[in-house]
Design an enzyme around this catalytic site. Structure first.
Site, PDB file in Angstrom:
ATOM      1  N   GLY A 134      -8.888  -4.488  -1.989  1.00 12.86           N
ATOM      2  CA  GLY A 134      -9.758  -3.488  -2.603  1.00 12.86           C
ATOM      3  C   GLY A 134     -10.907  -4.144  -3.338  1.00 12.86           C
ATOM      4  N   SER A 186     -14.305  -4.352  -2.586  1.00 14.18           N
ATOM      5  CA  SER A 186     -15.687  -4.035  -2.239  1.00 14.18           C
ATOM      6  C   SER A 186     -16.464  -3.345  -3.351  1.00 14.18           C
ATOM      7  CB  SER A 186     -15.723  -3.148  -0.987  1.00 14.18           C
ATOM      8  OG  SER A 186     -15.133  -1.879  -1.248  1.00 14.18           O
ATOM      9  N   ASP A 231      -7.233  -1.433   6.478  1.00 14.11           N
ATOM     10  CA  ASP A 231      -6.487  -0.327   5.891  1.00 14.11           C
ATOM     11  C   ASP A 231      -5.165  -0.916   5.428  1.00 14.11           C
ATOM     12  OD1 ASP A 231      -5.062   1.893   5.176  1.00 14.11           O
ATOM     13  OD2 ASP A 231      -5.187   2.907   7.112  1.00 14.11           O
ATOM     14  N   VAL A 232      -5.022  -1.132   4.137  1.00 15.68           N
ATOM     15  CA  VAL A 232      -3.836  -1.835   3.624  1.00 15.68           C
ATOM     16  C   VAL A 232      -2.552  -1.029   3.792  1.00 15.68           C
ATOM     17  CG1 VAL A 232      -5.182  -3.199   1.969  1.00 15.68           C
ATOM     18  CG2 VAL A 232      -4.174  -1.003   1.249  1.00 15.68           C
ATOM     19  N   SER A 270      -2.202   1.066 -14.020  1.00 10.60           N
ATOM     20  CA  SER A 270      -2.994   2.041 -14.780  1.00 10.60           C
ATOM     21  C   SER A 270      -2.190   2.485 -15.991  1.00 10.60           C
ATOM     22  CB  SER A 270      -3.303   3.259 -13.901  1.00 10.60           C
ATOM     23  OG  SER A 270      -3.813   4.336 -14.677  1.00 10.60           O
ATOM     24  N   TYR A 304       0.581   9.590  -8.373  1.00  8.88           N
ATOM     25  CA  TYR A 304      -0.240   8.478  -8.849  1.00  8.88           C
ATOM     26  C   TYR A 304       0.453   7.762 -10.004  1.00  8.88           C
ATOM     27  CZ  TYR A 304      -4.297   5.992 -10.767  1.00  8.88           C
ATOM     28  OH  TYR A 304      -5.153   5.025 -11.250  1.00  8.88           O
ATOM     29  N   ALA A 320       3.635   7.821 -10.903  1.00  7.92           N
ATOM     30  CA  ALA A 320       4.937   7.242 -10.562  1.00  7.92           C
ATOM     31  C   ALA A 320       4.788   5.874  -9.894  1.00  7.92           C
ATOM     32  CB  ALA A 320       5.712   8.194  -9.651  1.00  7.92           C
ATOM     33  N   LYS A 344       2.236   3.849 -10.141  1.00  8.74           N
ATOM     34  CA  LYS A 344       1.674   2.916 -11.118  1.00  8.74           C
ATOM     35  C   LYS A 344       2.774   2.421 -12.065  1.00  8.74           C
ATOM     36  CE  LYS A 344      -2.575   2.970  -9.657  1.00  8.74           C
ATOM     37  NZ  LYS A 344      -3.056   1.808  -8.855  1.00  8.74           N
TER      38      LYS A 344
END
Length: 272
Positions: free
Chosen positions: A35, A37, A85-86, A160, A172, A174, A176
């Site tokens: 990630g 870029s 695409d990871v 986060s 999101y 959970a 993190k």
């Protein structure tokens, strides 16, 4: 005792206070940043490149990725980039292999991808698990043997503050939170290999065309409400997070492992 304290203070002054620019020991190191870029990833790549590290970055958008790679390369280091695409395990593994083949060794891994799963449905959970969690887990598992073979290394998850408290979209938040636990658990298992694993938990970070820029343009009340919750009265910048990541990944933080560092301007009100 007074004489001992005086000697310690004198030595501290010579080794730290007299050195205006701290050498982070990253010159010639080889770094992978997923990630990379834009936002925190790009800023971290630039910060590490300025320290003399070679950088491999991946992202989905080819145009932004190429632009970032050109800017990173302008620091006089080697920069490898590939559109990835990871969420696709094989594609991610291929990028990692190519980065290692390009540099010879990998010293630092920064797991920085996020699918921003904002919906509490199957799609929101799937993108969060695939991109935020499993891409980080897979990349970590892949580099550990490489780092062990070369004598050690440093891995940093970018999580986060959403993983520290309730109130965020469930999927999101959970995943993190899962990264925080994965950090501590993995750090304990790889310490004997001289590999460190740490986690950064940023708060709300603003940059052009980023998540909070989109919110600002489309839901000003939500944006203003979040800014109002931050004691400094503003959101953070990618560079402010990147500086912390760069230090934590460097040998200057050699005794730090298994830690989660909050970088949020006191947005998160908990003690952790």
């Amino acid at each position: 005792m007074a004489d001992i304290i005086a000697i310690l203070l004198e030595n501290h002054s010579k080794t730290h206070l007299g050195n205006a620019s701290m050498d982070l020991g990253l010159k010639g190191k080889n770094v992978i940043i997923t990630g990379g870029s834009k936002g925190i990833g790009k800023s971290t790549a630039l910060a590490m490149a300025k320290e003399g590290a070679n950088i491999a970055i991946c992202a989905r958008g080819e145009e932004a990725l190429k632009s970032a790679a050109d800017e990173i390369s302008s620091q006089g280091i080697q920069c490898f980039h590939r559109s990835v695409d990871v969420a696709d395990a094989n594609t991610l593994a291929g990028f990692m292999d190519q980065a290692r083949d390009t540099f010879g060794t990998i010293d630092v891994l920064i797991n920085n991808t996020s699918g921003f799963g904002m919906t509490d449905d199957e799609a929101g959970w799937q993108v969060s698990i695939d991109i935020d969690l499993m891409a980080s887990v897979r990349a970590t598992q892949q580099v550990i043997p490489w780092m062990e073979a070369s004598g050690g290394g440093s891995i940093v998850h970018v999580s986060s503050i959403s993983g520290l408290e309730s109130g965020s979209p469930p999927a999101y938040a959970a995943v993190k939170a899962a990264l925080l636990n994965h950090t501590k658990t993995t750090a304990a298992t790889v310490a004997e290999k001289n590999i460190r694993v740490n986690c950064i938990a940023p708060g709300s970070i603003y940059f052009e065309n980023g998540f909070w820029d989109i919110v600002k343009q489309n839901d000003r009340n939500m944006y203003d409400g979040v800014v109002g919750s931050i004691p400094f009265g503003r959101m953070g910048t990618p560079e402010e997070v990147a500086d912390v990541i760069t230090f934590v990944a460097s040998s200057r933080a050699n005794w730090m492992s298994g830690a989660t560092i909050v970088v949020d301007g006191v947005q998160h009100k908990g003690i952790y």
